[in-house]
Design an enzyme around this catalytic site. Structure first.
Site, PDB file in Angstrom:
ATOM      1  N   CYS A  31      34.478  43.553   5.739  1.00 57.11           N
ATOM      2  CA  CYS A  31      33.361  44.491   5.906  1.00 57.11           C
ATOM      3  C   CYS A  31      32.795  44.943   4.563  1.00 57.11           C
ATOM      4  O   CYS A  31      31.577  45.017   4.382  1.00 57.11           O
ATOM      5  CB  CYS A  31      33.827  45.722   6.676  1.00 57.11           C
ATOM      6  SG  CYS A  31      34.383  45.396   8.348  1.00 57.11           S
ATOM      7  N   VAL A  63      28.894  44.698   3.630  1.00 58.23           N
ATOM      8  CA  VAL A  63      28.052  45.896   3.592  1.00 58.23           C
ATOM      9  C   VAL A  63      27.263  45.965   2.285  1.00 58.23           C
ATOM     10  O   VAL A  63      26.092  46.353   2.264  1.00 58.23           O
ATOM     11  CB  VAL A  63      28.914  47.159   3.790  1.00 58.23           C
ATOM     12  CG1 VAL A  63      28.123  48.412   3.450  1.00 58.23           C
ATOM     13  CG2 VAL A  63      29.420  47.243   5.223  1.00 58.23           C
TER      14      VAL A  63
END
Length: 512
Positions: free
Chosen positions: A153, A157
């Site tokens: 993640c 991101v």
């Protein structure tokens, strides 16, 4: 405390029942601000009702115990199926530690994967420097033949570009220019572990096969297992193909990596599909995938870029195995040998022996889309009735395929597919519409304890039982294994319910 005595080491199952721990737990409750035991019991009973079920199924912003994992988990499973390949996860150390431990607990084997160890600085300024250093360290310390890169993640991101980072790392000398570093963007906040497997498989094949297309085929058939956690299935597929005299390439073969012999010597890279064979897979006659929904992008890529025929067959149960063998025969012209005909006959005989115990039994099940389709087909073959089908990582195409299978059988008309739901939804279903049997992974243990529905452990992960992953669920032998687990769970439950001599034990089933 009692634990200070080395002659009185307690197992974890009994350790916390000791007085000092029980006193500690009671003391903690003074600060927890919890409700009275009576109120807890009242609410617990209410959660078993239809009223609560209706509220449970209207929630949107909360997921409770989903039957799925995140993308990088599937990506690194795909990676270790190739010879000498080191999975490299561009993200934090904690994520990779979770992936390694998850696989190690299931397979009971060491699972190697490294991380770029991104921290707060990398989250702000980007992870390029982590990539440059991480690739250099991995290449020099662990001597892989290939490093397969995916993301977590954090990297997704902030928008780290893996292709550009790998190019820069090679320019900086982290790895040789011609060293294979396939990659896949695998954000954990979309898709699931089967999506990650698909993304990485496509990334590896597109990297290794670049520029390798020939004018003629190599005469082989490619097999792609998908997110497969039963080592016995890989070996069964290879055995079936060998008995038929089929020349094949398994993309990717992690059976030795995840089930290696204990001969006193540690090898970091066990087995795996040779990189040369993987590179030549572009020249195969055709590709067969054993799962559809963990190979969607890969099959689309093979069809479009390789101009190669692809198909999906799930060799589960009698019909599924028949379809696989007939497909192999169609593609290669090889006859199905008598040995496999005999195996089929023995499997049919076994199913016939047990069919009376399974006919009409109501079953709830959950798992990945392809696993669920295979299990449903098997249940329908033996006359069991799927009722509740929960698939957290569902999609519309899958639900249409599964519904068509259910509609084609008289035993499928009581089933309902609950796509995108979780195991807390399953709990409501089991309390309000009880069934005879629950099929799923180890997380179903809590449903079994709560609802007292007998659990058959099939799927991934299985942490609380040993060695089930070594068996096959594919082929005619796999059909017997599935039958064995399911029917004997029902018979175990029958014994538990008739255990009082001369009171409930009145069937005299052991009389000579």
């Amino acid at each position: 405390m009692a634990q200070n005595n080395i002659d009185n080491i307690k197992d974890h199952a009994t350790l916390f029942h000791q007085d000092e721990y029980q006193e500690l737990f009671q003391a903690k409750k003074q600060f927890e601000g919890g409700h009275s035991p009576e109120e807890v019991a009242r609410v617990a009973d209410w959660t078993k009702t239809w009223e609560y079920r209706e509220k449970n199924f209207t929630r949107e912003a909360l997921t409770v115990n989903p039957a799925k994992a995140c993308q990088p988990l599937g990506a690194i499973l795909a990676a270790v199926g190739f010879e000498g390949t080191l999975p490299f996860v561009h993200g934090s150390q904690g994520c990779v530690a979770y992936f390694r431990s998850h696989f190690t607990r299931h397979f009971k084997e060491p699972f190697s994967a490294v991380s770029s160890s991104m921290t707060e600085d990398a989250a702000v300024f980007g992870g390029l420097n982590n990539m440059i250093d991480g690739l250099a360290n991995s290449y020099n310390l662990y001597k892989p033949k290939m490093i397969a890169l995916c993301t977590t993640c954090m990297a997704e991101v902030i928008g780290d570009d893996l292709g550009a980072f790998i190019k820069t790392s090679k320019e900086k000398g982290s790895v040789p220019e011609d060293f294979p570093v396939p990659y896949a963007h695998t954000p954990s906040f979309v898709g699931s572990h089967i999506t990650g497997y698909d993304n990485m498989m496509k990334g590896i094949l597109s990297n290794l096969t670049e520029g390798k297309k020939q004018a003629t085929t190599n005469g082989k058939i490619n097999f792609i297992p998908g997110f497969e956690t039963y080592i016995g299935n890989l070996r069964e597929v290879k055995r079936l193909a060998s008995l038929m005299g089929v020349n094949y390439t398994l993309l990717a073969d992690n059976s030795d990596y995840l089930d290696s012999p204990n001969d006193g010597e540690y090898r970091m890279y066990q087995g795996g599909t040779p990189l040369e064979d993987a590179a030549d897979s572009i020249n195969a006659e055709a590709t067969i995938a054993f799962q559809a929904y963990s190979t969607t992008k890969t099959r689309e890529y093979i069809t479009k870029e390789w101009k190669q025929t692809t198909s999906v067959t799930r060799p589960v149960g009698i019909r599924g195995t028949d379809e696989f063998l007939m497909k192999l025969s169609e593609l290669t012209g090889q006859p199905i040998p008598k040995e496999l005909e005999d195996e089929r006959g023995r499997a049919v005989d076994a199913l016939t022996d047990s069919q009376a115990w399974l006919h009409g039994k109501r079953v709830a099940l959950y798992g990945d889309p392809d696993l669920v389709i295979g299990l449903v087909q098997f249940l329908l073959e033996v006359g069991a009735e799927p009722v509740h089908i929960v698939v957290s990582n569902s999609n519309e195409v899958f639900e249409q395929e599964l519904q068509a299978i259910l509609d084609a059988s008289p035993f499928g008309n009581t089933a309902k597919i609950w796509g995108g739901k979780d195991l807390w939804h399953m709990r409501s279903l089991l309390f309000t519409e009880p069934v005879d049997l629950l099929i799923g992974n180890s997380y179903g243990k809590y449903l079994w304890r709560d609802t007292h529905t007998p659990l058959v452990r099939i799927g991934y992960p299985i942490f609380d039982r040993h060695h089930l992953h070594r068996y096959a669920t594919y082929g005619y032998q796999g059909a017997i294994n599935l039958l064995n687990w399911i029917v004997n769970t029902l018979l175990d439950e029958l014994d538990r319910n008739t255990i009082v001599p001369a009171k409930t034990d009145i069937s005299y089933d052991l009389i000579r």
